[in-house]
Design an enzyme around this catalytic site. Structure first.
Site, PDB file in Angstrom:
ATOM      1  N   GLU A 234      -9.325  -5.960   4.435  1.00 18.03           N
ATOM      2  CA  GLU A 234      -8.099  -5.224   4.757  1.00 18.03           C
ATOM      3  C   GLU A 234      -8.003  -4.800   6.215  1.00 18.03           C
ATOM      4  O   GLU A 234      -8.868  -4.099   6.739  1.00 18.03           O
ATOM      5  CB  GLU A 234      -7.976  -3.981   3.864  1.00 18.03           C
ATOM      6  N   LYS A 252      -2.649  -3.088  -2.031  1.00 19.15           N
ATOM      7  CA  LYS A 252      -2.502  -2.297  -3.250  1.00 19.15           C
ATOM      8  C   LYS A 252      -2.113  -3.248  -4.371  1.00 19.15           C
ATOM      9  O   LYS A 252      -1.065  -3.887  -4.326  1.00 19.15           O
ATOM     10  CB  LYS A 252      -1.431  -1.204  -3.100  1.00 19.15           C
TER      11      LYS A 252
END
Length: 434
Positions: A234, A252
């Site tokens: 990420e 997410k």
């Protein structure tokens, strides 16, 4: 103010695999490896050792204030702990990791995976110092060697810090607090810890994690008796200090991967179509838009990509991309201060989510903080420290701690969220214990 390194020399070299150079450098004090898988999300890898300036400690007020000293310029690597960023919401808590670690590297190798070129960068107070630093960096290429075969598991064990039922109960409590109107989402984590075997060290874990499970923001960093091993996919922030472009790619939404190709494709399609996961992702996209807007030109913040599925060795993720154009004069310190801790690992509203997290978890330390590098022209690349283990050497033995979390929303199922944490921790668990 302290003295900076104003002279820079850059030399191009033929391609060498960065992992092989990392093996040649090794994992001694000061060793740094920021290794990308070379995919679309991770163009650059960086390797170095021998920092000439190091800061390790607590920061009383502005967490990123030290970065405003020009001495911490390009070639500086930093690690900001999650708890330091959450402190305005949570109040003081017993620290388990320094607020901020910084190290400046006069010699640095930067690997461009897209162009297959290596840059040996030397920085110094005068041209002679910069040339000597570039020569030191080039010498690391000569010492490159293949990664050794995977050895015996380096950890003696991998113990959960709390029973599974405690996590189910924490998820249920967050769902109840969401129903009561207290917040919309919180990322709740569970932890594991253990000790490495006497002959093992964190660099062994890093090498095992790299083999077959490389990520966009893999990392090894050792500063004294502290070390970090990360397999993060990420991006927290990328900042072009010259053009002013800001980019964030919050994650997410997760599904574990399957060894069956048909089932694996079905799981990715299910994630892409999931109303729950899309809502979870969208909340964080809105949060990141708000954070970036604090330091961006009016009207420049936009969503460049929404709900893209990215596949990694053990999981599929739902990823969105938020961009902005920085206000004139914005620095990496300003951008980090406006956005830290990352929204994807806090929740919404961010301040309240951090309070809820503190009610249900012990301090996180380095996990879900950020590892970042300052670049030429005032640029920045920062990762979110998920899929990460922190290490501390105590009485000659390396002890580790790692966590995995899940975003809890109104319709979260405690059992499903528990399974998500298991999927997320699987690569690190294998690297530590096989």
């Amino acid at each position: 103010m302290s003295e900076g390194l104003s002279h820079v020399l850059v030399r191009d070299h033929p391609w060498t695999e960065p992992l092989e150079v990392a093996v040649g450098i090794g994992g001694a004090d000061g060793a740094l490896a920021l290794l990308s898988d070379g995919g679309p999300g991770g163009r650059w890898s960086h390797l170095a050792t021998g920092p000439d300036r190091v800061h390790v400690g607590e920061v009383e007020a502005d967490l990123f204030g030290p970065l405003r000293d020009p001495a911490w310029g390009a070639g500086t690597v930093g690690l900001a702990a999650y708890d330091a960023g959450a402190r305005p919401a949570t109040g003081a808590r017993t620290p388990v990791w320094p607020d901020l670690i910084l190290a400046r590297y006069p010699s640095l190798l930067s690997f461009d995976h897209h162009r297959h070129r290596v840059r040996a960068i030397g920085r110094g107070r005068d041209p002679a110092e910069a040339e000597a630093a570039a020569d030191r960096a080039a010498a690391w290429l000569v010492a490159a060697r293949p990664a050794p075969p995977s050895t015996e598991p380096p950890a003696e064990g991998f113990a959960a810090e709390a029973p599974e039922q405690a996590y189910r109960q924490a998820v249920a409590e967050v769902v109840a607090r969401i129903a009561a109107g207290e917040l919309f989402q919180a990322n709740i984590a569970r932890g594991w810890n253990g000790t490495l075997k006497p002959e093992a060290d964190p660099f062994d874990v890093f090498l095992r994690l790299q083999q077959g499970r490389a990520s966009s923001y893999g990392a090894f960093w050792r500063v004294g008796d502290l070390a970090l091993v990360s397999n993060s996919p990420e991006l927290f922030l990328a900042f072009d200090g010259v053009g002013g472009r800001i980019e964030a790619r919050p994650i997410k939404g997760t599904r574990a991967r399957s060894s069956d190709p048909v089932e694996d494709a079905a799981l990715a399609a299910e994630l892409r179509a999931s109303a729950k996961d899309r809502a979870e992702n969208l909340m964080i996209v809105d949060l990141m838009r708000n954070d970036l807007a604090r330091v961006s030109r009016a009207g420049s913040v936009a969503v460049d990509r929404l709900f893209a599925v990215e596949s990694h060795p053990t999981v599929h993720h739902l990823v969105s991309t938020v961009v902005g154009r920085a206000d004139p004069g914005v620095t990496p310190a300003d951008l980090l201060a406006a956005s830290f801790p990352p929204g994807s690992i806090t929740g919404a509203p961010k301040h309240q989510a951090m309070k809820v997290i503190a009610d249900l978890e012990p301090p996180r330390g380095a996990w879900c903080g950020s590892l970042f590098i300052l670049e030429e022209g005032g640029g920045l690349t920062a990762s979110v420290l998920i899929r990460t283990a922190s290490f501390e050497r105590i009485d000659g033995r390396w002890r580790f701690r790692t966590l995995a979390g899940a975003g809890i929303v109104a319709d979260s199922d405690p059992e499903a969220e528990l399974a998500e944490t298991e999927a997320k921790i699987s690569a690190l668990r294998r690297a530590l214990t096989a």
